[in-house]
Design a protein around this motif. Sequence first.
Motif, short mmCIF file in Angstrom:
data_model
loop_
_atom_site.label_atom_id
_atom_site.label_comp_id
_atom_site.label_asym_id
_atom_site.label_seq_id
_atom_site.Cartn_x
_atom_site.Cartn_y
_atom_site.Cartn_z
N GLY B 210 -108.09 51.16 46.93
CA GLY B 210 -109.26 50.31 46.80
C GLY B 210 -109.82 50.30 45.39
O GLY B 210 -109.32 51.00 44.51
N PRO B 211 -110.89 49.50 45.18
CA PRO B 211 -111.45 49.33 43.85
C PRO B 211 -112.04 50.64 43.30
O PRO B 211 -112.24 51.59 44.04
N HIS B 212 -112.28 50.65 42.00
CA HIS B 212 -112.95 51.80 41.38
C HIS B 212 -114.29 52.04 42.07
O HIS B 212 -114.93 51.10 42.54
N ASP B 213 -114.69 53.29 42.10
CA ASP B 213 -115.94 53.66 42.77
C ASP B 213 -117.11 52.82 42.27
O ASP B 213 -117.98 52.41 43.03
N ASP B 215 -117.11 49.84 41.35
CA ASP B 215 -117.06 48.45 41.85
C ASP B 215 -117.04 48.37 43.38
O ASP B 215 -116.90 47.29 43.95
N SER B 216 -117.11 49.49 44.02
CA SER B 216 -116.92 49.49 45.47
C SER B 216 -118.26 49.23 46.17
O SER B 216 -119.23 49.95 45.99
N SER B 219 -119.29 51.78 49.33
CA SER B 219 -119.05 53.21 49.19
C SER B 219 -120.23 54.12 49.52
O SER B 219 -120.10 55.04 50.32
N SER B 231 -114.11 59.74 47.45
CA SER B 231 -114.18 58.41 46.85
C SER B 231 -112.78 57.86 46.56
O SER B 231 -111.81 58.60 46.48
N ASN B 232 -112.71 56.54 46.42
CA ASN B 232 -111.44 55.87 46.10
C ASN B 232 -110.77 56.51 44.88
O ASN B 232 -109.58 56.78 44.89
N TRP B 275 -106.52 44.41 38.41
CA TRP B 275 -107.28 44.07 39.63
C TRP B 275 -107.19 42.60 39.99
O TRP B 275 -107.45 42.24 41.13
#
Lengths: 252, 324
Positions: B210-213, B215-216, B219, B231-232, B275
């Motif tokens: 998944g996306p960076h923390d 950008d999440s 979360s 976290s991712n 991405w």
Amino acid sequence: MGTEISVKEYVVRLGDDALILGHRLSEWCRNAPFLEEDLALSNVALDFIGRASMFYTYAAELSGQDVTEDTFAYQRDCRDFKNHLIHELPRGDFAFTMVRQYFVDVYSLAFMTSLLESSDSRLAAIAGKAIKESEYHHRRSEEWMMRLGESTQESHRRLQSAVDELWRFTGELFDQDSPERELVANGVAVDTRALEADWNQAITATMSKISIEIPKDELQVTGGREGKHTEFLGFLLSELQFLQRTYPGLEW
Amino acid sequence: MDRRDIGRFVGMDQAEEEKVFQERVDAEEKIEPKDWMPDKYRKTLIRQISQHAHSEVIGMQPEGNWLTRAPTLHRKAVLLAKVQDEGGHGLYLYSAAETMGVSREEMIDDLHEERAKYASIFNYPTLTWSDIGAIGWLVDSAAIVNQISLQRTSYGPYARAMVRICKEESFHQRQGYNIMMTLMRGSDEQKAMAQDSVNRFWWPVLMMFGPHDSDSVHSAQNMKWKIKRQSNDDLRQKFIDQTVEQANAIGILLPDPDLKWNEERGHYDFGEIDWEEFRRSMSGGGPCSRLRLAHHRQVHEEGEWVREAMRVYENKKRSNQEAA
Ligand SMILES: [Fe+2]
Ligand SMILES: [Fe+2]
Ligand SMILES: [Fe+2]
């Protein structure tokens, strides 16, 4: 007396039956009508592939030098395969696959029970393992005959047409050529002619319960044990053997 | 009295219920199907568990494609057992989601209508045999890292499904790695085949986390409710650290020039993830996404008469029993 060659040929035949049916069954994995059936059909496929592996491994031992189970599966052409034709027919719809399976399961159960008495101890040992699997397969396919036979018009119609299609491939199961008859005589091979009456009786009983008609006096298609196949086998083999053929002689 | 029943007993209001719920989560108590839970918690879990179930099931396609082409009887049997396991994981997960009051039929319908997603990694095609190795090794490794973490998720049925699944996953990873190892010991063609698979799968696998923390979107809340435990970015890093060693051991190059050990962090540094590619594959632009869904729909439609026959048969049996 050099019966080894014939024993080997016999074992390869049994391996071919198992491999080709296992391959067809494995085609259902991800294509079954619901997830539980994907798993169940995969189980049955795994049993037949395992059976092929046991027969071929024994055949490889009887051959000696540089031959493995994979030599038989991956390096022979259409005419070398000696499986009964019923196994190579495309999987069709779910009714077709389950009718074929039911026919084969009733047969295998009797066959393996008889092979248990083989004078060849290796074959008897393989039968010992296979028989337990076949009991489970048989319970399952018989249950499906009831489900499909006693529910909707559509399932009944599909069941009937599967029986109509498959019937002419069943006679071959009980047809033995002379090399096999010789092995029957010395106690190695199963006398399949002796299985026919019981098989017919069992199938007739089930089918009459669900009002499915069995074709009468139908001309039987034979030739599998002579390597005279349907056109379907060539396509199956070209898929099965593609990697070994493209990159010969490598480890995978 | 059990804390989970207090709310009902004393007639607490919504805010109090939520407070008790959070306290239970904080105390590492598992939330069970009959417990009070915030609506949003339920919705999030239904979405996540059903998505996970769909991923297991759709994932049967790219690997299942090779069942009829596996190069030896042994590989054929092992792959069949592996793909069968993935179907079993799908079953555990559908059952876990059903504890929240949604039926399998509804979930499958959501998948077909594209209201529910599945892991985008399965939208990549399997072109060569070594793709089967790469998937088992990399995709299953990534799944294991994620699923080990989820064994501690706060919803009981989901956590227990993860425990069962993780037991089977290590066999999947080993069979994949074993395929790669065998190819890397083989001919030049086999080595090139294996390397090509890793080149194609490496970046998509990193995107599985998944996306960076930063950008999440979900979360923070998911961490607070302990739906998500790590976290991712942490999970991705853990995967990379363990995989670099495995790649080195068999002489596979991971296609990232920035990949190097960082003594100070005690982790491998790695390059930037594309991405744009991730967004494209998530929004239906992956090479196989239409095919995967179309296949699932078609099989489901073809199987309708069988499921209907089952229903009719079960009903008949039941009414026969009642009459008797
Ligand atoms: Fe899985
Ligand atoms: Fe998984
Ligand atoms: Fe897996």
